[in-house]
Design an enzyme around this catalytic site. Structure first.
Site, short mmCIF file in Angstrom:
data_model
loop_
_atom_site.label_atom_id
_atom_site.label_comp_id
_atom_site.label_asym_id
_atom_site.label_seq_id
_atom_site.Cartn_x
_atom_site.Cartn_y
_atom_site.Cartn_z
N SER A 1 2.77 14.44 36.82
CA SER A 1 3.63 15.38 37.53
C SER A 1 4.93 15.70 36.83
O SER A 1 5.58 16.69 37.15
CB SER A 1 3.91 14.85 38.94
OG SER A 1 4.51 13.57 38.85
N HIS B 1 -2.15 16.30 41.71
CA HIS B 1 -1.68 17.60 41.20
C HIS B 1 -2.81 18.42 40.58
O HIS B 1 -2.55 19.46 39.98
CB HIS B 1 -0.56 17.40 40.18
CG HIS B 1 0.75 17.04 40.80
ND1 HIS B 1 1.63 17.97 41.31
CD2 HIS B 1 1.32 15.83 41.01
CE1 HIS B 1 2.69 17.35 41.80
NE2 HIS B 1 2.54 16.04 41.63
N LYS C 1 -0.18 18.58 48.86
CA LYS C 1 0.30 19.46 47.77
C LYS C 1 -0.43 20.81 47.88
O LYS C 1 -0.08 21.60 48.74
CB LYS C 1 0.13 18.75 46.44
CG LYS C 1 1.20 17.66 46.33
CD LYS C 1 1.11 16.77 45.16
CE LYS C 1 2.27 15.78 45.22
NZ LYS C 1 1.96 14.48 44.64
#
Ligand code: PLP
Length: 392
Positions: free
Chosen positions: A182, A210, A240
């Site tokens: 990240s 991610h 996310k």
């Protein structure tokens, strides 16, 4: 006068002196391309809302319907009375989406690592962990009481050397890596890590927080590398790209069923709410219906990165919508972020210990929610501040 809590005052002073004290801003509107931050409307490059689902009408509708049908809370842990039909529906849909045998829905991505790692390895075992793995992986590893051997970042050859050296001294091994890192936006070489781990019979785990909704047409890093059904455990988050909240542990049915017996966040912390669960189901629907949002995310990413390169910024080793703007020293990154905010652009400065000394940066999160015009506004602000501060 001394008091027993002076150590806190001293530590806070230290944090402030070193510029490491975190000032937490207040959001005054939903997570979206533009947000009210500390009372000001700004262009937002800070949230992980990759597909713009956090404030999506279909998601909100699903959550509202679920409240009418199911109430607001399950009022129990999953293993007692908290498993609602909605949870099982979501787990089935996530398993299908990820093309694995089974999936377990837990309270967060952070919890997923705490839930998945300790049942698989213990005191007599060894974990091989990438040097830059996420804090929640590190904490999950520590909770297991297994020995942790760190291999160099994204380095399968070093992972193999470490496995060869250490595995014989332990009962069994687990290799764990972030899928997308990240801070830099680089991608783990999952195919080669898989080969190395399989060769020595080491259990494989990837945390794709991610990568979901981003890589592999939205299906994540395992799909990106064509490894579905091969990785033993895939950790994910619904907070996310999915825009809601929750964590998922996906993989072999044998493992997921075992976690239903053993995972402590599943056994000892209450289930996720019906509204959240229903919104997650709506996110899976949207991702399965079309790749349009994923494609828009990547178009935006390419446009923004090309613009930043043209302006002369160093965007590091990113391969994903995460764009680190490398600035060097932490005070410069903080000043850069402060001036961007004055220009109406919200982008985070990251310094030590989040990233190594001398590698401070601004991190831009691209999303499908941004329009081309938003990106142009962002690029113009970066150009202005970059010139003023002598970065470009
Ligand atoms: C963000 C992140 C998490 C935490 O996920 P939450 O759902 O926010 O708890 C876990 N692992 C990785 C790699 C992450 O980037």
């Amino acid at each position: 006068m001394t008091d027993k809590l002076d150590f806190i005052r001293e530590d806070v002073e230290n944090l402030k002196e070193q510029g490491l004290f975190i000032n937490i801003r207040t959001m005054g509107s939903p997570a979206d391309a533009w947000m009210i931050v500390d009372g000001r409307r700004v262009l937002n490059f800070c949230t992980n809302n990759y597909l713009g689902l956090a404030n999506h009408p279909k998601m909100k509708e699903a959550a509202k319907r679920a409240i009418d049908e199911w109430g607001v809370g399950p009022a129990a842990v999953r293993s007692i009375a908290g498993t609602q039909a909605l949870h099982l529906q979501l787990e089935r849909r996530l398993a299908e989406f990820k093309e694995v045998e089974d999936a377990l829905y837990v309270q967060s991505g952070f919890c997923a690592n705490q839930a998945a790692i300790p049942p698989l390895v213990g005191r007599e075992d060894v974990i091989f962990s990438d040097r830059l793995n996420h804090a929640s992986i590190i904490d999950g590893c520590r909770l297991s009481r297994a020995t942790i051997v760190v291999y160099e970042h994204c380095d399968p050859a070093d992972a193999e050397a470490k496995i060869k050296e250490h595995l014989p001294n332990y009962r069994r091994g687990l290799l764990v890596t972030d899928g997308v890192f990240s801070m830099d936006g680089d991608i783990a070489p999952l195919d080669r890590l898989y080969e190395v781990a399989e060769k020595y019979g080491v259990i494989t785990m990837v945390d794709d927080a991610h990568g979901e909704g981003v890589l592999g047409g939205g299906r994540g890093i395992v799909h990106h590398f064509g490894l579905h059904g091969k990785f033993d455990v895939e950790i994910g988050t619904l907070s996310k790209a999915f825009g809601v909240v929750g964590g998922v542990i996906a993989g072999r049915k044998l493992i997921v069923d075992y976690l239903r017996q053993k995972a402590r966040p599943f056994l000892f912390s209450s289930a996720v709410t019906p509204a959240d669960t229903a919104a997650c189901l709506a996110a899976v629907d949207l991702l399965e219906e079309s790749e349009e949002l994923v494609n828009r995310l990547w178009e935006n990413t390419r446009y923004f990165k090309a613009g930043m390169k043209e302006l002369g910024f160093d965007t590091g080793r990113t391969e994903t919508p995460i764009v680190p703007v490398m600035l060097g020293e932490a005070p410069l990154a903080r000043e850069f972020s402060r001036r961007l905010f004055e220009e109406g652009v919200f982008a985070m400065a990251l310094g030590f210990p989040t990233v190594p000394h001398g590698q401070a940066r601004i991190r831009v999160m691209n999303t499908a929610a941004h329009s081309r015009q938003d990106l142009d506004i962002g690029l113009a602000a970066f150009e202005k501040v970059g010139r003023e501060l002598g970065v470009i």
